[in-house]
Design a protein around this motif. Sequence first.
Motif, short mmCIF file in Angstrom:
data_model
loop_
_atom_site.label_atom_id
_atom_site.label_comp_id
_atom_site.label_asym_id
_atom_site.label_seq_id
_atom_site.Cartn_x
_atom_site.Cartn_y
_atom_site.Cartn_z
N SER A 108 0.85 -1.19 0.00
CA SER A 108 0.00 0.00 0.00
C SER A 108 0.89 1.24 0.00
O SER A 108 1.80 1.36 0.82
CB SER A 108 -0.90 0.00 1.24
N VAL A 109 0.62 2.14 -0.94
CA VAL A 109 1.45 3.33 -1.11
C VAL A 109 0.62 4.58 -0.87
O VAL A 109 -0.48 4.74 -1.43
CB VAL A 109 2.07 3.39 -2.53
N ARG A 110 1.14 5.47 -0.06
CA ARG A 110 0.51 6.77 0.18
C ARG A 110 1.37 7.87 -0.42
O ARG A 110 2.57 7.91 -0.17
CB ARG A 110 0.31 7.02 1.67
N MET A 111 0.75 8.75 -1.20
CA MET A 111 1.44 9.90 -1.78
C MET A 111 0.76 11.23 -1.44
O MET A 111 1.35 12.29 -1.62
CB MET A 111 1.53 9.76 -3.30
N LEU A 112 -0.47 11.18 -1.00
CA LEU A 112 -1.23 12.39 -0.70
C LEU A 112 -1.05 12.77 0.77
O LEU A 112 -1.49 12.06 1.67
CB LEU A 112 -2.72 12.18 -1.01
N GLY A 113 -0.37 13.88 1.01
CA GLY A 113 -0.11 14.35 2.37
C GLY A 113 1.18 13.82 2.96
O GLY A 113 1.67 14.36 3.95
N ASP A 114 1.74 12.79 2.36
CA ASP A 114 2.98 12.18 2.85
C ASP A 114 3.39 11.12 1.84
O ASP A 114 2.68 10.86 0.87
CB ASP A 114 2.75 11.56 4.24
N PHE A 115 4.54 10.51 2.08
CA PHE A 115 4.94 9.37 1.25
C PHE A 115 5.31 8.22 2.15
O PHE A 115 6.17 8.35 3.04
CB PHE A 115 6.12 9.72 0.35
N SER A 116 4.63 7.09 1.94
CA SER A 116 4.94 5.91 2.75
C SER A 116 4.59 4.65 1.95
O SER A 116 3.72 4.67 1.07
CB SER A 116 4.16 5.92 4.07
N ILE A 117 5.30 3.57 2.27
CA ILE A 117 5.05 2.27 1.66
C ILE A 117 4.82 1.27 2.80
O ILE A 117 5.67 1.14 3.68
CB ILE A 117 6.25 1.80 0.80
N ILE A 118 3.68 0.61 2.78
CA ILE A 118 3.35 -0.37 3.80
C ILE A 118 3.31 -1.76 3.16
O ILE A 118 2.61 -1.98 2.17
CB ILE A 118 1.99 -0.06 4.46
N TYR A 119 4.08 -2.69 3.73
CA TYR A 119 4.12 -4.06 3.21
C TYR A 119 3.88 -5.02 4.37
O TYR A 119 4.64 -5.04 5.35
CB TYR A 119 5.46 -4.34 2.55
#
Length: 416
Positions: A10-21
Amino acid sequence: MTQVGKDSISVRMLGDFSIIYEGREIVLGRKSTLKFIQLLQMVWLRGESGISKEQLGKALYEGDDLSDINNSVNNLLYQLRRQMVKAGLPKGEYITRRDRKYVTDHHFPIRIDVQEFEQHMKLAGLAKEETEQLRHYQAAFELYRGELLPAACTELWVMSESMRLKKLFETCIRWLAAYYKKNGDYSGQEMLYDRAVQLYPYDDWQISQIDMLIEKGEYKKACGLYDNMVQRYSEDMGLPPTPEMEACYERISQMVFHLPGEMDEVKWNIWGSIEEDEAKSGACYCSYRSFLDICQMVKRNQERAEITMNLTICTLTDYEGKIIQNRQKLKESSDMLHQVIRTTLRRGDVFTQYSNSQYLILLVGTELENCEVVYRRINQRLKNQLGNRAKVQYASTTLNQLRPTTEVEQNQFKLV
């Protein structure tokens, strides 16, 4: 090749950047602005449409003098894949080529908030049933938690994409706000505007929030929000209220803030404000909107009594008489000028901040020719605090001379 289970990345780019595995965050590097991470972000943003190597090279190395951009991109791809495995992801390509463009490797299904946000917005626009539109717009709203990749917001490729996504978010807010308003759902509207104001405090969303409070009958809260909005706009951006803010104030001023029988509450509120003001020394500082109201009241009183009132505008400049360009130095000098004006003038005088480099002063009982004395005193005290880094230029007029000259009068002056 080891395959990753469906929806496990799961990748977040809106408001921050993070990758969850598999429930834990994957850290690819010390900074999310490293070039190999930006390459990955660009490919993920493009989704199925993909992006060419030439476009990647131009975005990543614009302005850099590289003899072989093609080889540089290849090195980034190698670095990226190695780093992803090192960070704890299964070994794989992650980025592949299809039709001369780079796309996400389908062996690694990934959920990306930007793509899901855009998909919901697209489906909402295509939906024929209002309930279906509502479902997709609400889902899109929940996904939009801030601007695109804020850590890389100065990159050109991020700026253009961020503006496009922001416009979609504004469409989402307006549709949902209209829906909640039609159905009398004030809590829904409040939730929308709270998020919009938090993300974009200078985009007039607070005006919509204030209008909602007026309609709801919460006039005191609406007035408090207006004061905070104007103060932030003045202090942070150094600008007077916009015409939209002025119109908003007019709507608030037409409302009744107290019901009959609440005189005791009114007395306590006013007396509390007076006591708070009595504890302060120097001139009275107020918001720009309040300053206009005071000028209007004083002008009316001049019709009945002989009261001399002069309006002075003080403008901060550097030692050469030019506007200070450095924002930090301008902020420090403006704050110092605020303090100097407050302590130099009398308690009966009023002043406000007009822009990030200007203050307006209303001098009570001071003749126009004596404004020079006041101005020199302010300038000297500012010089004592800042040395030659800043000085003040001023212009004064009486309240009786406020009316701007017409075009006909200006032509007459030219003829003379």
